[in-house]
Design an enzyme around this catalytic site. Sequence first.
Site, PDB file in Angstrom:
ATOM      1  N   HIS A 269      -8.922  -4.069   2.878  1.00  0.00           N
ATOM      2  CA  HIS A 269      -8.033  -3.067   2.286  1.00  0.00           C
ATOM      3  C   HIS A 269      -7.621  -3.556   0.900  1.00  0.00           C
ATOM      4  O   HIS A 269      -7.605  -4.754   0.630  1.00  0.00           O
ATOM      5  CB  HIS A 269      -6.807  -2.824   3.170  1.00  0.00           C
ATOM      6  CG  HIS A 269      -6.062  -4.059   3.537  1.00  0.00           C
ATOM      7  ND1 HIS A 269      -6.522  -4.974   4.459  1.00  0.00           N
ATOM      8  CD2 HIS A 269      -4.874  -4.562   3.092  1.00  0.00           C
ATOM      9  CE1 HIS A 269      -5.653  -5.969   4.581  1.00  0.00           C
ATOM     10  NE2 HIS A 269      -4.645  -5.750   3.750  1.00  0.00           N
ATOM     11  N   HIS A 271      -4.747  -3.348  -2.238  1.00  0.00           N
ATOM     12  CA  HIS A 271      -3.357  -3.055  -2.574  1.00  0.00           C
ATOM     13  C   HIS A 271      -3.255  -2.552  -4.017  1.00  0.00           C
ATOM     14  O   HIS A 271      -3.890  -3.104  -4.922  1.00  0.00           O
ATOM     15  CB  HIS A 271      -2.492  -4.311  -2.431  1.00  0.00           C
ATOM     16  CG  HIS A 271      -2.455  -4.855  -1.042  1.00  0.00           C
ATOM     17  ND1 HIS A 271      -1.499  -4.488  -0.119  1.00  0.00           N
ATOM     18  CD2 HIS A 271      -3.255  -5.751  -0.414  1.00  0.00           C
ATOM     19  CE1 HIS A 271      -1.721  -5.125   1.010  1.00  0.00           C
ATOM     20  NE2 HIS A 271      -2.776  -5.901   0.862  1.00  0.00           N
TER      21      HIS A 271
END
Length: 339
Positions: A269, A271
Site C-alpha cells: 500500500h 501512503h
Amino acid sequence: MAEQCVNSDEGECSPAKKIKLDIENTTENDDDMHEAEINLSTFEMKRILQNNSARKQIYIEGTFKGSESPAILSLEKTTFPMDELFLKKGFFNEDTTIQKVFSNHIYGNYKCFPIKEYNGLNVLVIHPATPKHIKKFQKKEFYIIDETYELYEKVTLPYIMSKQFSLEWIDNILAHKAEQDKIVYEDTNKETGFIMVPDLKWDGDVQTLKLVALPFQKIRSMRELNASHLPLLRNIRDAGIACISEKYNIPASQLRIYLHYQPSYYYLHVHFSYLMFEAPGVHINRAHLLSTVINNLELMPDYYTKCILSFLVFEGDPLCDKFREHGVLGEKNLSPQKP
C-alpha cells in the site's frame, strides 16, 4: 511486524489494530475513576513506563487511592494555538515572565512559566488497565536490522508466512463490502488499478491529510517489486497526485508519497500525506519515497532482490526474536546507564 502496535512516532497500526487495545478484556467495575474532575494527589505512582521526549509525553503506571486496579496516566504537553488573541492573553501579558538560563552574543536561553490557565496538559487516564495496556505503553528497546535478500528469504518471509495475518478488511474495501462511502478515488483495472481511502486516523482536516492507496494487484511488500510493477506504481503516483490536487488543492510538490518497510500489514500500500504534516512513520528508518522506488526499478529491474533494506525492530517483537535466533542480533541489551 509484530502482532501489537508500537506506541512511538515511528509506529503505525493497521486499521484492525487501531481500535482501542484489548477493549474486550476491560470490564466495567465499581471502582471506575472516570469522574468529571480527578485530584491527582489520589494517584500513587508505581513506575514510569515511557518518557517520550520527542512528543513531550510521559506514561506512568500507578493506582488511585481506594482502588486496587492498575491505572495508566499519559501526560502530554499541549500544542501551541494559532489564535493570536489566545497567545496574547496566555503568554504575552504582565503576569508572564521569562527567566534567563544563559546567553551568548545575540542568543539568550530562557525558561517560561505561563499563568495557570494557559499552562495545561493533555491527560489520558486508562483505568482499569490490563496487563496488555501496560505492556503496550512500556518503553521498548529498538534495533536496526540491515536486511539482505538472503535474510529476507531465511527470516522475514518465513515469519510472514507463519503468521498469515488476516487481510479481510482490505478485501472488503476492494470488493465494496466496507467503507464505500470513504472511497476518495478508484481505478478498477486489475493490473494497474487501486482504491484510495482515508487513513483511519485522519480527522478530515486537509492540514493533516493522510490517504492510503490499495492496489487490486496483490503484492506482499516492497521486496516483491520488480520492473513489471512499474505501470502500477506510476499509475498510483500520477492518479493519486491528480485526485488530491483536484479534491484538496494540494500540489504534488507538497505531498509526501511513500511506502513502509517493514509495513504494519503485508499487503503493498502507498501512503499520501501533506508535506507540512509530520505523520507517524515518515522517517528514513521505515519510509521509502515512491519516486525513489520507481527510479530504483527503472535503473535495475530486480533492485529489491539485491539491495539491503534497513528497518527497526523492537524488543518483544516476534520478528526481533527471529533475527536474534538467526544470530543477527546479540543478547538482549540493557538500557544505557546515566554516567
